[in-house]
Design a protein around this motif. Structure first.
Motif, mmCIF file in Angstrom:
data_model
loop_
_atom_site.group_PDB
_atom_site.id
_atom_site.type_symbol
_atom_site.label_atom_id
_atom_site.label_comp_id
_atom_site.label_asym_id
_atom_site.label_seq_id
_atom_site.Cartn_x
_atom_site.Cartn_y
_atom_site.Cartn_z
ATOM 1 N N THR A 231 0.844 -1.140 -0.098
ATOM 2 C CA THR A 231 -0.045 0.137 -0.022
ATOM 3 C C THR A 231 1.059 1.393 -0.174
ATOM 4 O OG1 THR A 231 -1.569 -1.112 1.108
ATOM 5 C CG2 THR A 231 -1.996 1.315 1.246
ATOM 6 N N VAL B 153 -4.141 6.648 -2.440
ATOM 7 C CA VAL B 153 -3.736 5.380 -1.794
ATOM 8 C C VAL B 153 -3.764 4.385 -2.710
ATOM 9 C CG1 VAL B 153 -4.232 3.610 -0.127
ATOM 10 C CG2 VAL B 153 -4.648 5.852 0.656
ATOM 11 N N SER C 121 -5.557 12.998 -1.819
ATOM 12 C CA SER C 121 -4.839 12.220 -1.469
ATOM 13 C C SER C 121 -4.897 11.097 -2.120
ATOM 14 C CB SER C 121 -5.043 11.731 0.074
ATOM 15 O OG SER C 121 -6.304 11.236 0.076
ATOM 16 N N THR D 211 0.811 5.393 0.094
ATOM 17 C CA THR D 211 0.100 6.698 0.163
ATOM 18 C C THR D 211 0.663 8.020 -0.283
ATOM 19 O OG1 THR D 211 -0.881 5.504 2.038
ATOM 20 C CG2 THR D 211 -1.040 7.836 2.202
#
Length: 149
Positions: free
Chosen positions: A30, A41, A39, A32
């Protein structure tokens, strides 16, 4: 607003970037990225070290109703463009001054002709496969934090 649309497109294109140490079992990475007003992810799922799927969720703050209309028009075009392709799931929700865009890509089903549009280009392959190693390298170069599970 042009910056917003360009940021979104850049996040979608970069979505194919992440990595993990080689493993023979399945793993997940993952990554970010936080920006001013947005944002993202990105999650990669692997079988061994080969990427089999990727999901990108981008959240964008939309300061004005005009921004919402412009972005929604762009997202609708993208959704329409990808809806007939197997292995691609593209959705978005715009409400309360915020857009949440999700793209899911099953690399075992997406055709090789479409992969470059999703950021999966041949230069990211190792021995003919998309591996986490290449994607991790790219993310590190642009300063995106990733975690392997």
């Amino acid at each position: 607003m042009k910056k917003l649309v360009l940021s979104l497109l850049a996040l979608v294109l970069i979505s194919g970037c992440s990595s993990a140490p080689k493993k023979e079992d399945s793993s997940m990475m993952t990554c970010t990225q936080e920006g001013e007003g947005n944002s993202s992810v990105t999650t990669f799922t692997t079988k061994g070290n080969e990427i089999v799927s990727s999901t990108v969720t981008t959240t964008i703050i939309l300061p004005t109703p005009e921004d919402e209309l412009i972005l929604e028009s762009s997202l609708l075009q993208q959704k329409t463009a990808f809806e007939d392709f197997e292995g691609i799931d593209f959705n978005y929700v715009i409400e309360d001054g915020q857009a949440v865009i999700t793209g899911g890509y099953d690399l075992t089903k997406v055709s090789v002709e479409v992969l470059p549009q999703l950021g999966f280009t041949d230069d990211l392959k190792t021995d003919g496969k998309f591996t986490l190693d290449k994607f991790e390298e790219i993310y590190k170069k642009v300063g995106i934090a990733c975690e392997i599970k």
